[in-house]
Design an enzyme around this catalytic site. Structure first.
Site, PDB file in Angstrom:
ATOM      1  N   HIS A 104       0.844  -1.201   0.000  1.00  0.00           N
ATOM      2  CA  HIS A 104       0.000   0.000   0.000  1.00  0.00           C
ATOM      3  C   HIS A 104       0.877   1.247   0.000  1.00  0.00           C
ATOM      4  O   HIS A 104       2.072   1.182   0.276  1.00  0.00           O
ATOM      5  CB  HIS A 104      -0.897   0.037   1.238  1.00  0.00           C
ATOM      6  CG  HIS A 104      -1.783  -1.164   1.369  1.00  0.00           C
ATOM      7  ND1 HIS A 104      -2.440  -1.484   2.535  1.00  0.00           N
ATOM      8  CD2 HIS A 104      -2.115  -2.133   0.485  1.00  0.00           C
ATOM      9  CE1 HIS A 104      -3.135  -2.596   2.360  1.00  0.00           C
ATOM     10  NE2 HIS A 104      -2.960  -3.003   1.119  1.00  0.00           N
ATOM     11  N   HIS A 170      -9.494 -12.925   8.014  1.00  0.00           N
ATOM     12  CA  HIS A 170      -8.954 -12.348   6.786  1.00  0.00           C
ATOM     13  C   HIS A 170      -9.353 -13.226   5.611  1.00  0.00           C
ATOM     14  O   HIS A 170      -9.338 -14.447   5.705  1.00  0.00           O
ATOM     15  CB  HIS A 170      -7.434 -12.243   6.879  1.00  0.00           C
ATOM     16  CG  HIS A 170      -6.805 -11.494   5.750  1.00  0.00           C
ATOM     17  ND1 HIS A 170      -6.528 -12.085   4.526  1.00  0.00           N
ATOM     18  CD2 HIS A 170      -6.391 -10.204   5.650  1.00  0.00           C
ATOM     19  CE1 HIS A 170      -5.976 -11.183   3.726  1.00  0.00           C
ATOM     20  NE2 HIS A 170      -5.879 -10.040   4.379  1.00  0.00           N
TER      21      HIS A 170
END
Length: 421
Positions: A104, A170
């Site tokens: 990211h 997740h």
């Protein structure tokens, strides 16, 4: 009936037919009354191993790994708690906080102040990890199932390495937190690409709530164990993103205990699949972009019948986003074409894992978005529809599915992971 969805900062209300609707939410848990106290106790009474303070000596350097701005980790509470335990033994000049960005973008100064608080930003060195900058990385060999391991050099060089995170299911790594704060969080791009290759992501065990036997989590766990974590601190959050439990100690037993607590809160059984599922990406900061919102789609996909409709409300104030290759990969073909292309690739393309999961969802389900920033044309270019009125789209979708069609709503999105019993 009126149902409020987690959306952006303010939420979003929809109206649905109560007779055809099932609402699935996390088990409600009250926030702990004393956040500082519960974090201090996790640091001083760990799940396994000695307390944090007993693991450090004067003159040592310390690296602390923390989640980036796309995660609701209570960094403003956790980092001061760790620093308080180190006070008197470790000098602040010898501490670095590494923002575990993975692939990211880094966070701006304003974002860091929102994430950590002014006092931490002004007194402790904070560095955004950049997995694309080879000068930031150290080579640590091949681990797990052929994973070339490059990790942040400041992390590797530190005498004391502390992970801090939060644990929730997740969508392909089983659970967040724990070893993920090492890799992919502080890993180089080459490491991340192998951990997210088509074979690993395509495994049926690379899914919500599965750690052992999950090829992604198995390698993440091996890397963290092989390269060394001195102490790990994780929290479990409720739907309001407040702390309900904290766990500290040796990385793997600590994470196992936190995962068990998160599973009890977040994973909820349903009797059978639904024709329509309304989901979210749990509101801000998790629904900042479409890339992150694949998690909300995936939560809904666990209980949608083949050919059903998923409606995902995600603000997407950060767009697709524009950084990274997610948008360009996603727009390069139909969902089935993308799945075929990705499965044939010898080398992994950045962000293809998100595309792979999204394409798998879209290949069997109609997906309709509700966003604040993305246009109908932008979404159509990646084979998604958009609705301005979720309630009306729900009613139309149920009507098209027939008189016995049923709706499920996941107001908190991936904070609740439903599964068919």
């Amino acid at each position: 009936m009126r149902v409020r969805l987690a959306y952006g900062d303010s939420g979003l209300a929809i109206e649905v037919d109560s007779a055809r609707t099932t609402v699935v939410e996390p088990v409600r848990h009250q926030a702990v009354a004393d956040h500082v106290g519960v974090l201090r106790r996790a640091l001083r009474e760990p799940v396994a191993g000695p307390p944090l303070r007993d693991r450090v000596r004067r003159g040592q350097t310390v690296a602390i790994s923390a989640c980036d701005g796309t995660r609701p980790q209570p960094r403003e509470l956790m980092i001061p708690a760790v620093l308080a335990e180190l006070d008197g033994v470790i000098d602040l000049a010898d501490v670095v906080v590494l923002v575990a960005t993975g692939t990211h973008r880094g966070n701006s100064d304003a974002e860091l102040r929102e994430m950590f608080g002014d006092e931490v930003v002004d007194t402790v060195r904070i560095v955004n990890h950049d997995g694309r900058d080879r000068d930031q990385l150290a080579w640590l060999g091949v681990h797990g199932d052929g994973v070339p391991v490059w990790l942040n050099r400041q992390w590797v060089d530190a005498d004391i390495r502390i992970t801090t995170g939060f644990v929730e299911p997740h969508f392909f790594a089983g659970f967040s937190g724990g070893p993920k704060l090492v890799a992919p969080g502080l890993a180089g791009l080459d490491t991340v690409l192998v951990l997210h290759d088509a074979a690993r992501i395509g495994s049926p065990k690379a899914t919500w709530g599965v750690t052992h036997g999950n090829p992604v989590h198995d390698d993440v766990r091996v890397i963290a164990e092989a390269t060394g974590v001195t102490f790990a601190l994780d929290v479990v959050l409720n739907r309001d993103k407040d702390i309900v439990a904290a766990f500290g100690g040796d990385l793997l037993p600590m994470h196992a205990a936190a995962c068990a607590a998160a599973k009890e809160i977040a994973m909820r059984p349903v009797a059978s699949p639904f024709d329509v599922v309304v989901t979210t990406n749990s509101g801000y900061p998790l629904d900042q972009n479409l890339y992150q919102s694949v998690k909300g789609m995936s939560a809904a996909h666990q209980i949608i019948r083949p050919g059903g409709t998923i409606i995902c409300a995600a603000e997407c104030r950060d767009g697709f986003p524009d950084h990274g290759s997610y948008r360009s990969v996603l727009s390069s073909g139909s969902p089935q074409t993308l799945l075929d292309q990705i499965s044939r690739r010898v080398e992994t393309t950045p962000d293809q894992w998100q595309v792979q999961i999204q394409a798998r969802i879209q290949s069997t389900s109609r997906v309709v978005m509700h966003t604040a920033t993305l246009t109908d044309a932008e979404l159509a270019a990646v084979h998604l529809e958009q609705t301005a009125d979720i309630s009306a789209t729900v009613a139309d979708s149920l009507a098209a599915a027939g008189p016995d069609a049923r709706l499920c709503i996941l107001p908190e999105g991936p904070q609740t992971i439903p599964y068919v019993t």
